[in-house]
Each structure stands twice: as structure tokens, then as C-alpha cells.
Scaffold this active site. Structure first.
Site, PDB file in Angstrom:
ATOM      1  N   ASP A  18       0.964  -1.011   0.141  1.00 42.83           N
ATOM      2  CA  ASP A  18      -0.005  -0.148   0.040  1.00 42.83           C
ATOM      3  C   ASP A  18       1.072   0.998   0.187  1.00 42.83           C
ATOM      4  OD1 ASP A  18       0.797  -0.014   2.758  1.00 42.83           O
ATOM      5  OD2 ASP A  18      -1.530  -0.045   3.424  1.00 42.83           O
ATOM      6  N   PHE A  49       6.481   1.957  -4.765  1.00 38.91           N
ATOM      7  CA  PHE A  49       8.200   2.206  -4.208  1.00 38.91           C
ATOM      8  C   PHE A  49       8.351   3.351  -4.579  1.00 38.91           C
ATOM      9  CE2 PHE A  49       7.460  -2.837  -4.644  1.00 38.91           C
ATOM     10  CZ  PHE A  49       8.211  -2.923  -3.175  1.00 38.91           C
TER      11      PHE A  49
END
Length: 222
Positions: A65, A78
Site C-alpha cells: 500500500d 515504491f
């Protein structure tokens, strides 16, 4: 939540948007954003789709998430916004592996839009989060939606490279037709996993480019 999603995805996912769970999810997200500080910004929730149209997808990376730290998340797993320093630990370990694998030095910033625009779909399993509360929007319907996205890619495309990092991502394997796609797995780049030897040395970035080369597709500039 006004679904501002790129046109090619809108067509592919039009049936998902009509389902009851998505209506419930929309209501939940609207309420959360109205009553709590949530991330990313509303207009950035579907950034993964905006920067990587359906017909351009070559590689899929699946995260969990969004970063719960305000100012970090912007809709790509990321990835962080350009001003964020130092990079979050998982992203640092991704760049370390790229440096070892391909000899590419650490970039100036951690914004991975440059990957997304080359065909790397940076998809979190859950697309929103309350600020400061990791995983707070799990189990509300996002997973059903993103699983449908993965299944659509698997069903309607071929020779896609799926990079599955960590236990949560590996649970997506049953959604992917391994007979016509490429699945690379490893530990998660988070320090807990990476420092135990489950991440470093996976060489996923050079392996991805070798596969792309073998099918006559343009390599990713990591």
C-alpha cells in the site's frame, strides 16, 4: 472518488467499475478522504494507470500500500516524490540492487515515473492509506480491484514480466498464466527481508532486460 483513469484502462476495466464492491469502495474512500488525512492526493490515486497505459505494459511490479508518510506517496508503488530525502529503506535497497546488478549509480531522486513511462506498471495492491497508519485501507475492496487488473493483464496480454517481491506479492501467482508470461520472485526489498539475504543478488533488473531483449522489446532504463 471520481475515477480519473487513463482511457485504455477505462475500457479494459469498465465492467469492474460497475460492480457493487467498487461502488462500496468508492463510498469508503470518499468518506475517508473527507474525514481523515489520506494518501496519495485524490488526483494521484490512479497514477500507475495514467503513466503506463494498458497497451504499453511490459513489466508489472506489485507493492503493498502507499507510503503512509505525508509527502511521500504519489500513486506508484515504491516511488516517492522528487523532494523526498533520504529515500525510504525499501527504495534504497532497490537502488542498491540496481547498482550491483547493472552498475547504475543511485539516482538524484526516488520518483519512478521514468520507469512507468517505459512500460513498468507500478501497482500497489491497495491504492490508498490513512496518513501515519500503514495498511489502514486493507480489506476494503482495493485488493479485489487490483487482482482484477493483474488477471486482465494476464488474460489479454503475453510476455509480460511480473516481478513479485515478498510474500504478499507472491500470493498473486495464481492470477498469472505462467505459460505465456514471465514470473520472477524474491524476498521483499525491505530491510527485514533484504538483510536476511532474501533480496540482494536477485538480479531482477538485468534478468528483466534479458527477457525483453529475447522477445525483441526495448530494454528498461533502470
Amino acid at each position: 472518488m471520481d475515477v480519473k483513469i487513463e482511457e485504455s484502462w477505462k475500457e479494459v476495466l469498465k465492467n469492474e467499475f460497475k460492480k457493487e464492491y467498487f461502488s462500496d469502495l468508492t463510498s469508503f474512500v470518499k468518506e475517508e478522504y473527507a474525514t481523515h488525512h489520506c494518501l496519495p492526493k485524490g488526483k494521484e490515486i490512479f497514477n500507475a494507470f495514467k503513466f503506463t497505459p494498458f497497451d504499453k505494459v511490459k513489466v508489472v511490479i506489485i507493492g503493498q500500500d502507499p507510503y503512509p508518510t505525508p509527502g511521500h506517496a504519489h500513486g506508484l508503488c515504491f516511488s516517492v516524490q522528487e523532494h523526498v530525502k533520504p529515500f525510504p529503506p525499501s527504495l534504497q535497497n532497490i537502488f542498491r540492487e540496481i547498482q550491483t546488478d547493472l552498475g547504475i549509480p543511485f539516482p538524484d531522486n526516488g520518483n519512478l515515473e521514468r520507469w512507468a513511462k517505459q512500460g513498468v506498471l507500478l501497482l500497489n495492491a491497495v491504492l490508498t492509506v490513512r496518513a501515519g497508519q500503514s495498511r489502514s485501507h486493507q480489506g476494503k475492496g482495493w485488493e479485489i480491484f487490483t487482482n482484477a487488473v493483474i488477471k486482465k493483464i494476464s488474460d489479454e496480454k503475453e510476455n509480460i514480466i511480473f516481478l513479485l517481491w515478498g510474500g504478499d506479492a507472491k500470493k498473486k501467482i495464481p492470477l498469472i498464466d505462467a505459460s505465456k508470461h514471465h514470473i520472477l520472485t524474491s524476498g521483499h526489498p525491505s530491510p527485514l527481508s533484504a538483510n536476511r539475504g532474501y533480496w540482494f543478488g536477485n538480479r531482477h533488473f538485468s534478468k528483466t532486460n534479458k527477457i525483453l531483449q529475447s522477445i525483441g522489446s526495448k530494454e528498461i532504463k533502470w
